[in-house]
Motif scaffolding. Structure first.
Motif, PDB file in Angstrom:
ATOM      1  N   LEU A 123       0.817  -1.216   0.000  1.00 27.39           N
ATOM      2  CA  LEU A 123       0.000   0.000   0.000  1.00 27.39           C
ATOM      3  C   LEU A 123       0.850   1.266   0.000  1.00 27.39           C
ATOM      4  N   GLY A 124       2.014   1.183   0.618  1.00 28.19           N
ATOM      5  CA  GLY A 124       2.871   2.364   0.676  1.00 28.19           C
ATOM      6  C   GLY A 124       2.210   3.491   1.444  1.00 28.19           C
ATOM      7  N   GLU A 125       2.243   4.695   0.888  1.00 22.15           N
ATOM      8  CA  GLU A 125       1.728   5.870   1.574  1.00 22.15           C
ATOM      9  C   GLU A 125       0.217   6.021   1.461  1.00 22.15           C
ATOM     10  N   PHE A 126      -0.429   5.148   0.702  1.00 24.13           N
ATOM     11  CA  PHE A 126      -1.852   5.311   0.444  1.00 24.13           C
ATOM     12  C   PHE A 126      -2.695   4.378   1.313  1.00 24.13           C
ATOM     13  N   SER A 127      -3.936   4.793   1.521  1.00 22.15           N
ATOM     14  CA  SER A 127      -4.867   3.981   2.303  1.00 22.15           C
ATOM     15  C   SER A 127      -5.609   3.007   1.389  1.00 22.15           C
ATOM     16  N   LYS A 128      -6.316   2.084   2.008  1.00 18.13           N
ATOM     17  CA  LYS A 128      -7.145   1.155   1.228  1.00 18.13           C
ATOM     18  C   LYS A 128      -8.234   1.909   0.470  1.00 18.13           C
ATOM     19  N   GLU A 129      -8.769   2.955   1.081  1.00 20.37           N
ATOM     20  CA  GLU A 129      -9.820   3.745   0.431  1.00 20.37           C
ATOM     21  C   GLU A 129      -9.308   4.484  -0.793  1.00 20.37           C
ATOM     22  N   GLU A 130      -7.995   4.732  -0.867  1.00 18.93           N
ATOM     23  CA  GLU A 130      -7.407   5.456  -1.993  1.00 18.93           C
ATOM     24  C   GLU A 130      -6.856   4.518  -3.070  1.00 18.93           C
ATOM     25  N   THR A 131      -7.055   3.225  -2.884  1.00 20.56           N
ATOM     26  CA  THR A 131      -6.396   2.224  -3.726  1.00 20.56           C
ATOM     27  C   THR A 131      -7.405   1.436  -4.555  1.00 20.56           C
TER      28      THR A 131
ATOM     29  N   MET B  66     -12.558  -0.364  -1.054  1.00 16.24           N
ATOM     30  CA  MET B  66     -13.821   0.151  -1.561  1.00 16.24           C
ATOM     31  C   MET B  66     -14.325  -0.714  -2.716  1.00 16.24           C
ATOM     32  N   LEU B  67     -15.563  -1.152  -2.611  1.00 15.65           N
ATOM     33  CA  LEU B  67     -16.114  -2.078  -3.591  1.00 15.65           C
ATOM     34  C   LEU B  67     -16.054  -1.508  -5.001  1.00 15.65           C
ATOM     35  N   GLU B  68     -16.288  -0.199  -5.158  1.00 16.68           N
ATOM     36  CA  GLU B  68     -16.298   0.402  -6.489  1.00 16.68           C
ATOM     37  C   GLU B  68     -14.898   0.471  -7.108  1.00 16.68           C
ATOM     38  N   ASN B  69     -13.875   0.218  -6.298  1.00 16.22           N
ATOM     39  CA  ASN B  69     -12.498   0.259  -6.784  1.00 16.22           C
ATOM     40  C   ASN B  69     -11.864  -1.136  -6.812  1.00 16.22           C
ATOM     41  N   LEU B  70     -12.704  -2.145  -6.930  1.00 19.28           N
ATOM     42  CA  LEU B  70     -12.259  -3.532  -7.071  1.00 19.28           C
ATOM     43  C   LEU B  70     -12.825  -4.075  -8.376  1.00 19.28           C
TER      44      LEU B  70
ATOM     45  N   GLU C  10     -11.718   3.937 -14.946  1.00 24.33           N
ATOM     46  CA  GLU C  10     -12.857   4.010 -14.017  1.00 24.33           C
ATOM     47  C   GLU C  10     -12.378   4.285 -12.603  1.00 24.33           C
ATOM     48  N   PHE C  11     -11.316   3.612 -12.195  1.00 22.69           N
ATOM     49  CA  PHE C  11     -10.761   3.856 -10.860  1.00 22.69           C
ATOM     50  C   PHE C  11     -10.345   5.320 -10.707  1.00 22.69           C
ATOM     51  N   VAL C  12      -9.682   5.844 -11.745  1.00 25.56           N
ATOM     52  CA  VAL C  12      -9.215   7.234 -11.703  1.00 25.56           C
ATOM     53  C   VAL C  12     -10.397   8.188 -11.547  1.00 25.56           C
ATOM     54  N   ARG C  13     -11.476   7.926 -12.263  1.00 22.70           N
ATOM     55  CA  ARG C  13     -12.666   8.779 -12.142  1.00 22.70           C
ATOM     56  C   ARG C  13     -13.264   8.692 -10.727  1.00 22.70           C
ATOM     57  N   ASN C  14     -13.042   7.565 -10.070  1.00 22.12           N
ATOM     58  CA  ASN C  14     -13.519   7.415  -8.694  1.00 22.12           C
ATOM     59  C   ASN C  14     -12.621   8.110  -7.679  1.00 22.12           C
ATOM     60  N   GLY C  15     -11.461   8.608  -8.149  1.00 26.11           N
ATOM     61  CA  GLY C  15     -10.585   9.362  -7.266  1.00 26.11           C
ATOM     62  C   GLY C  15      -9.477   8.571  -6.602  1.00 26.11           C
ATOM     63  N   VAL C  16      -9.156   7.377  -7.104  1.00 30.50           N
ATOM     64  CA  VAL C  16      -8.078   6.606  -6.473  1.00 30.50           C
ATOM     65  C   VAL C  16      -6.744   7.315  -6.655  1.00 30.50           C
ATOM     66  N   LYS C  17      -5.851   7.059  -5.714  1.00 29.38           N
ATOM     67  CA  LYS C  17      -4.499   7.623  -5.780  1.00 29.38           C
ATOM     68  C   LYS C  17      -3.492   6.611  -6.324  1.00 29.38           C
ATOM     69  N   GLN C  18      -3.847   5.316  -6.244  1.00 26.67           N
ATOM     70  CA  GLN C  18      -2.969   4.301  -6.801  1.00 26.67           C
ATOM     71  C   GLN C  18      -3.796   3.094  -7.253  1.00 26.67           C
ATOM     72  N   VAL C  19      -3.223   2.345  -8.200  1.00 28.32           N
ATOM     73  CA  VAL C  19      -3.830   1.110  -8.689  1.00 28.32           C
ATOM     74  C   VAL C  19      -2.811  -0.012  -8.513  1.00 28.32           C
ATOM     75  N   LEU C  20      -3.208  -1.045  -7.788  1.00 31.04           N
ATOM     76  CA  LEU C  20      -2.397  -2.247  -7.659  1.00 31.04           C
ATOM     77  C   LEU C  20      -2.998  -3.309  -8.581  1.00 31.04           C
ATOM     78  N   TYR C  21      -2.172  -3.901  -9.429  1.00 32.19           N
ATOM     79  CA  TYR C  21      -2.727  -4.886 -10.360  1.00 32.19           C
ATOM     80  C   TYR C  21      -1.905  -6.173 -10.335  1.00 32.19           C
ATOM     81  N   PHE C  22      -2.613  -7.275 -10.557  1.00 30.50           N
ATOM     82  CA  PHE C  22      -2.032  -8.611 -10.550  1.00 30.50           C
ATOM     83  C   PHE C  22      -2.292  -9.302 -11.877  1.00 30.50           C
ATOM     84  N   SER C  23      -1.348 -10.132 -12.313  1.00 31.96           N
ATOM     85  CA  SER C  23      -1.621 -11.132 -13.340  1.00 31.96           C
ATOM     86  C   SER C  23      -2.136 -12.353 -12.592  1.00 31.96           C
ATOM     87  N   ALA C  24      -3.433 -12.368 -12.342  1.00 30.65           N
ATOM     88  CA  ALA C  24      -4.003 -13.223 -11.305  1.00 30.65           C
ATOM     89  C   ALA C  24      -3.981 -14.701 -11.627  1.00 30.65           C
TER      90      ALA C  24
END
Length: 240
Positions: free
Chosen positions: A103-111, A152-156, A174-188
């Protein structure tokens, strides 16, 4: 690295006799060659750990190569398959643990969390519906874990690397429009870092229009994570 870690996990648990072999579908040694080596070295039982996410043409190919040897009929030695890992609760938990550690400097709500699946052509779904069904189910359950953990459900969200939609860039925007500060992504769905996780998926992410200041982090494939090793060991333990 996975193989060495799995062996170490069993050794630490008191197993000093089991031997471990690696095989690949698209490189040497193939699964049938690994089985022959195990037979030559005195195996009395063969457990095939299928380190894939879903039941698919990949698992079928490996099983076919081994079945053609007719090991049980010819030598009386059982061959047992673990099955892939799509239903592993332990493996699903790894994604939340890794995200929380990054997460680094960001919260779960910002991610924002994006789980990128591999995908297959729609016509393949007629023969191997389990590939898409299990890959989707696996990732949806992970998103539920993220929501339970405070994200946040809308950012998952889910996306696909190829053949299916949505593509990663659309979900990142879409995440950016929701106001996220960072995106964590996986090759799941990818077990180990390779061209998909280190090049293809990042390239798709970077097609998104991302404002300056919004951070994207590639959290990669499963790799040699201790939780992944535990998930693989659990699958083996269930059948031996």
């Amino acid at each position: 690295e996975m193989l060495k870690s799995i062996e170490r996990a069993f050794r630490d648990n008191g197993d000093e006799t089991t031997k471990y072999y690696i095989s690949f579908l698209d490189d040497e040694p193939r699964p049938d060659a690994a089985v022959i080596q195990a037979l030559n070295e005195g195996a009395s039982k063969i457990v095939v750990s299928e380190v894939f996410l879903t039941i698919s043409n990949h698992t079928a190919e490996g099983e076919e190569l081994i079945s053609e040897l007719d090991v049980t009929e010819k030598f009386g030695i059982p061959v047992i398959y673990t099955g892939p890992l799509w239903d592993s609760e332990t493996l699903r938990s790894m994604f939340v643990e890794r995200a929380n550690a990054n997460l680094g400097e960001f919260s779960k709500e910002e991610t924002g969390i994006l789980l990128v699946g591999h995908g297959q052509p729609d016509e393949w779904d007629d023969e191997w519906a389990t590939e898409t069904e299990q890959e989707t189910s696996f990732r949806q359950e992970i998103l539920r874990l993220f929501a339970d953990d405070g994200y946040m459900l809308e950012n998952l969200s889910l996306a696909w690397m190829e053949f299916k939609k949505p593509k990663p860039a659309k979900k990142v925007e879409e995440f950016v429009r929701n106001g996220v500060k960072q995106v964590l992504y996986f090759s799941a769905a990818i077990s180990a870092d390779a061209i998909h996780s280190q090049y293809d998926v990042p390239e798709l992410i970077h097609e998104a229009k991302i404002p300056e200041g919004v951070v994207t982090k590639n959290l990669g494939a499963w790799n040699n994570d201790p939780i992944v090793i535990r998930a693989i060991k659990e699958k083996i333990d269930q059948i031996i």
